[in-house]
Scaffold this motif. Structure first.
Motif, short mmCIF file in Angstrom:
data_model
loop_
_atom_site.label_atom_id
_atom_site.label_comp_id
_atom_site.label_asym_id
_atom_site.label_seq_id
_atom_site.Cartn_x
_atom_site.Cartn_y
_atom_site.Cartn_z
N CYS A 78 0.84 -1.20 0.00
CA CYS A 78 0.00 0.00 0.00
C CYS A 78 0.88 1.25 0.00
O CYS A 78 1.99 1.25 0.54
CB CYS A 78 -0.88 0.03 1.25
SG CYS A 78 -1.83 -1.46 1.50
N THR A 98 -2.88 5.47 -0.73
CA THR A 98 -4.16 5.49 -1.44
C THR A 98 -4.38 4.24 -2.28
O THR A 98 -5.51 3.82 -2.48
CB THR A 98 -4.27 6.73 -2.38
OG1 THR A 98 -3.06 6.82 -3.13
CG2 THR A 98 -4.49 8.00 -1.60
N THR A 99 -3.31 3.65 -2.76
CA THR A 99 -3.42 2.47 -3.62
C THR A 99 -2.96 1.23 -2.87
O THR A 99 -1.99 1.31 -2.11
CB THR A 99 -2.51 2.65 -4.86
OG1 THR A 99 -2.96 3.80 -5.57
CG2 THR A 99 -2.56 1.45 -5.78
N LYS A 151 -11.71 -6.36 -3.80
CA LYS A 151 -12.73 -5.29 -3.85
C LYS A 151 -13.46 -5.18 -2.52
O LYS A 151 -13.71 -4.09 -2.02
CB LYS A 151 -13.74 -5.60 -4.96
CG LYS A 151 -13.53 -4.76 -6.17
CD LYS A 151 -14.77 -4.74 -7.06
CE LYS A 151 -14.31 -4.59 -8.50
NZ LYS A 151 -13.98 -5.88 -9.13
N ASP A 191 -10.55 -2.24 -0.99
CA ASP A 191 -11.12 -0.94 -1.35
C ASP A 191 -11.69 -0.23 -0.11
O ASP A 191 -11.31 0.91 0.16
CB ASP A 191 -12.18 -1.08 -2.45
CG ASP A 191 -11.54 -1.48 -3.79
OD1 ASP A 191 -10.30 -1.60 -3.83
OD2 ASP A 191 -12.28 -1.67 -4.78
N PRO A 192 -12.59 -0.90 0.66
CA PRO A 192 -13.08 -0.20 1.86
C PRO A 192 -11.96 0.07 2.87
O PRO A 192 -12.01 1.08 3.59
CB PRO A 192 -14.13 -1.14 2.44
CG PRO A 192 -13.96 -2.45 1.76
CD PRO A 192 -13.28 -2.19 0.45
N LEU A 210 -10.18 3.26 1.64
CA LEU A 210 -11.09 4.41 1.79
C LEU A 210 -11.24 4.78 3.26
O LEU A 210 -11.23 5.96 3.63
CB LEU A 210 -12.46 4.08 1.19
CG LEU A 210 -12.52 4.06 -0.34
CD1 LEU A 210 -13.86 3.56 -0.84
CD2 LEU A 210 -12.22 5.46 -0.91
#
Ligand code: AMP
Length: 447
Positions: free
Chosen positions: A225, A228-229, A273, A277-278, A281
């Protein structure tokens, strides 16, 4: 420091052609990190604090120089900082969880030093199971039904709502031992008492997470990580129990293999996903700058993948199988992670499978002797596709002797899992030390 760039097309075009690198830690994970970093054309000097006898034998691809082990503990932050400043280290790579939880990344960054690993705020995902559980619930990450408690009576009452079939976890770091699996209410109450009343794990047990017991197949996910990615690695599977057939006590890990057949590429992408992703975020929303490795432990249940826990560093022995399969330059990847540049980075993996068999001291994970002479290492390393990573070893009177519970991670690549498994066990057979113990069924589940 030579600022000439090596590859102007690389997303990490700012990376230096001559990097002095310090790796922190002393286990099999750190040997694998050192071994892979040493292959990079960016690396011109490498130290490891404190390292082990295998790390000492590594050579840098760029100039043939040796890796130097320095006698500073992985948790001695002031000395590590002073060393990095004195030697003008360009990049520090942190292996274990404890220095991360102690804030080594924040400390180095506050002194203008570049370092790879999660900062103290991000390390909470591993350092506090209560923090992780609440985060997962807040951001809709699939996990076990659970409650978090600081009160003994309320904790026991919650266990009863699960029929006593539950997993009681001490909140803090407890050397992987603070997780108690319970089959009925009496066992659950004993577990709560052990952690919260008898304080078997000290302050780590002031609070507990109690999760429903999940059934399924357990796999390890790893993602690098950059704030952000998050970029997902292939799958791997660890073998936590000491004995064949998943019997015996829990250990730090007795062997791994990659890839696992239990998740297809599509299922892996779906899991990413639902989880990554969560996660990313949520981190942004909470002001957590998550740069480093995210290693969720996952149970593949009949209702889909569920996160059991988050680790905030590379797994050991997952690292050994991942890095033998990784084709990309590890210096560039870790630099991209630390610099927020991962988005456009392609990870290249070998199509071959990798298997790592841990050779442990007799008695591990209980008491075990040290100082046993190890023979056959050079012959094992000469076998095709084989690399013996050291975990608990030291040099004594020109001999390599055991110094820990997990001693070696005998790792081999093969065109498929069966070939890799045969190669790893062929190498194990050439290595000897008194009382050596290893599982004979690493990767068997997948075959
Ligand atoms: P943890 O440190 O939270 O990953 O837990 C250590 C081990 O306990 C895991 O690798 C699992 O084998 C097991 N475990 C943890 N949580 C659960 C759960 N909710 N259900 C079943 N097994 C679990």
């Amino acid at each position: 420091m030579n600022m000439r760039t090596l590859n102007s097309k690389s997303p990490t075009a700012s990376i230096c052609a001559a990097m002095k690198i310090l790796v922190i830690g002393s286990g099999g994970r750190e040997h694998a990190l050192v071994w892979k970093l040493a292959q990079s054309p960016h690396a011109t000097q490498l130290w490891c604090a404190p390292g082990n006898a295998g790390i000492l034998q590594e050579r840098l691809a760029k100039n043939g120089s040796t890796v130097e082990c320095i006698n500073i503990g992985a948790e001695d932050l002031p000395k590590l900082l002073a060393f990095a400043q004195e030697k003008q280290v360009d990049f520090t790579v942190v292996g274990p969880d404890n220095p991360l939880a102690l804030g080594i990344v924040d400390l180095f960054q506050n002194h203008g030093l570049k370092i790879w690993g999660v900062n103290q705020k991000a390390a909470q995902f591993e350092a506090s199971k209560v923090f992780s559980q609440k985060f997962m619930e807040k951001y809709g990450i699939p996990t076990a039904a659970a409650g978090t408690f600081s009160d003994v009576v309320a904790a026991k009452r919650f266990c009863a709502t699960l029929g006593g079939k539950c997993v009681v976890k001490a909140d803090g770091l407890a050397l992987g031992k603070g997780v108690l699996i319970c089959h009925d209410q009496a066992e659950a109450e004993r577990a709560v008492d052990e952690i919260m009343v008898s304080k078997a794990f000290g302050a780590a047990g002031a609070r507990v997470v109690i999760q429903e017991f999940l059934e399924g197949i357990e796999v390890s996910l790893h993602a690098l990580c950059d704030g952000t990615t998050a970029k997902l690695f292939p799958t791997s599977q660890d073998h936590k129990r000491a004995l064949d057939g998943d019997q015996g006590l829990n250990t730090g890990g007795m062997g791994t293999y990659s890839p696992t057949p239990f998740l297809t590429d599509t299922q892996l992408a779906d899991a990413a996903k639902m989880i990554l992703d969560p996660f990313m975020l949520g981190c942004v929303a909470e002001g957590i700058d998550y740069r480093g490795l995210l290693y969720p432990g996952i149970m593949l249940t009949k209702n889909g993948p569920k996160v059991l826990e988050f680790n905030a560093r590379f797994g050991d022995p997952e690292t050994q199988v991942y890095l033998t399969r990784l084709e990309s330059d590890l210096v560039e990847l870790l630099d991209a992670s630390a610099s927020g540049m991962l988005a456009n980075y392609e990870f290249k993996w070998k199509s071959e499978a990798s298997v790592c068999v841990i050779m442990a001291s007799g008695g591990y994970p209980g008491n075990y002797p040290k100082g046993k002479v190890i023979t056959g290492l050079a012959a094992a390393n000469r076998l095709p596709g084989t690399k013996v990573f050291h975990a608990g070893t030291v040099m004594k009177d020109d001999q390599i002797v055991t110094s820990g519970g997990r001693v070696l991670g005998v790792t081999a690549l093969g065109k498929d899992l069966r070939t890799a498994q045969a190669a790893a066990y062929a190498a194990v057979e050439t290595i000897h030390f008194e009382g050596a113990h290893f599982r004979r069924d690493i990767a068997a589940k997948a075959l």
